[in-house]
Scaffold this active site. Structure first.
Site, short mmCIF file in Angstrom:
data_model
loop_
_atom_site.label_atom_id
_atom_site.label_comp_id
_atom_site.label_asym_id
_atom_site.label_seq_id
_atom_site.Cartn_x
_atom_site.Cartn_y
_atom_site.Cartn_z
N ALA A 66 2.87 1.08 7.00
CA ALA A 66 3.30 -0.02 6.14
C ALA A 66 3.67 -1.24 6.99
CB ALA A 66 4.51 0.41 5.32
N GLY A 109 2.44 4.94 6.03
CA GLY A 109 1.73 4.66 4.80
C GLY A 109 0.23 4.84 4.94
N GLU A 112 -0.33 8.42 4.36
CA GLU A 112 -0.23 8.70 2.93
C GLU A 112 -1.49 8.25 2.20
OE1 GLU A 112 4.38 8.63 1.67
OE2 GLU A 112 3.70 6.75 2.57
N GLU A 132 8.40 7.56 10.03
CA GLU A 132 9.44 6.86 9.27
C GLU A 132 10.85 7.25 9.69
OE1 GLU A 132 5.88 6.83 6.42
OE2 GLU A 132 6.68 8.06 8.02
#
Length: 258
Positions: A66, A109, A112, A132
């Site tokens: 992200a 991300g 993911e 994270e």
């Protein structure tokens, strides 16, 4: 399809390609980029000419995660009002096969997003990670759930708690990816595989994906009942008649997705 800022799209021979296009930022995912990915996926899902969707990234990495700069000052109320993961939830509703061609860094991300694909083909040297925890948060777009279902509770906890990098070989051994190929043939091999799927009857492919997804959450009995209804449903399709007639007549079938 409308012009996008952070992705590029193309279609050839029944295969649509979505390419993440922030190579200088290692394809870090900002909110607009995720929205564009989902919009492209949904458009291809509605396009009868598209049979398979391939997701990849420009440059040396699939996605390093992200865009932290965008999120650093967020608070719970802002995230709630933004409905931070609404677009991610829509990815799970895509009916057509999604094949990920991943390389380099597949972190946070980006990991993911990769786990949202149905099939993952990785180039040698690819590394996966959920880092994270090192910045005081955790995955929020399904990472803890999908990784656990694939790799099991204890291995998922190890990787999520430490944030350590997972080599492609370990990802393959734990069922996270399907195949490792040489970097120079990643897209060639991915498109070749996509082409094989694109030749199959679209309704069968769609309902197989639907049934397998249900198997993840249903009991064996519930899953078998669901599978059976999809099996029966395919006998209402023109493709079922075409496929069986072609088999009897010893010719190649011509599937229309109807």
């Amino acid at each position: 399809m409308s012009r996008f800022e952070f992705i590029e799209t193309s279609v050839e021979g029944g295969t649509a390609v979505i390419e993440l296009n922030r190579p200088r930022q290692l394809n870090a995912l900002n909110r607009k980029m995720v929205s564009e990915i989902v919009a492209a996926m949904e458009a291809f899902d509605r396009d009868d000419e598209v049979r398979v969707i391939v997701l990849t990234g420009k440059g040396h990495s699939f996605s390093a995660g992200a865009d932290i700069d965008e999120m650093a000052e967020d608070d719970p109320i802002r995230l709630e009002l933004l409905n931070q993961f609404a677009d991610w939830d829509r990815l799970a509703l895509i009916k057509k096969p999604i094949i990920g061609a991943v390389k380099g860094f597949v972190f946070g991300g980006g990991f993911e997003l990769a786990l949202s694909c149905d099939i993952l083909i990785a180039s040698a040297g690819t590394e996966f990670s959920f880092p994270e925890v090192s910045i005081g948060v955790m995955p929020g777009a399904g990472g803890t759930q999908r990784l656990t279902k694939l790799a099991g509770r204890t291995k998922a906890l190890e990787w999520l708690w430490t944030g350590e990098r997972i080599p492609a070989e370990a990802a393959l051994a734990h069922g996270i990816i399907n195949k490792i190929v040489a970097p120079e043939v990643l897209m060639e091999e991915t498109l070749k595989f996509a082409g094989r799927i694109a030749k199959q009857p679209p309704l069968s492919i769609r309902l197989i994906k639907d049934s397998v997804n249900k198997a993840v959450d249903y009991s064996l009995h519930e899953g078998m009942q669901y599978e059976r209804k999809n099996f029966y449903l395919l006998f209402a399709s023109q493709d079922q008649k075409e496929g069986m007639n072609a088999f009897v007549e010893k010719r190649k079938p011509n599937y229309k997705g109807k």
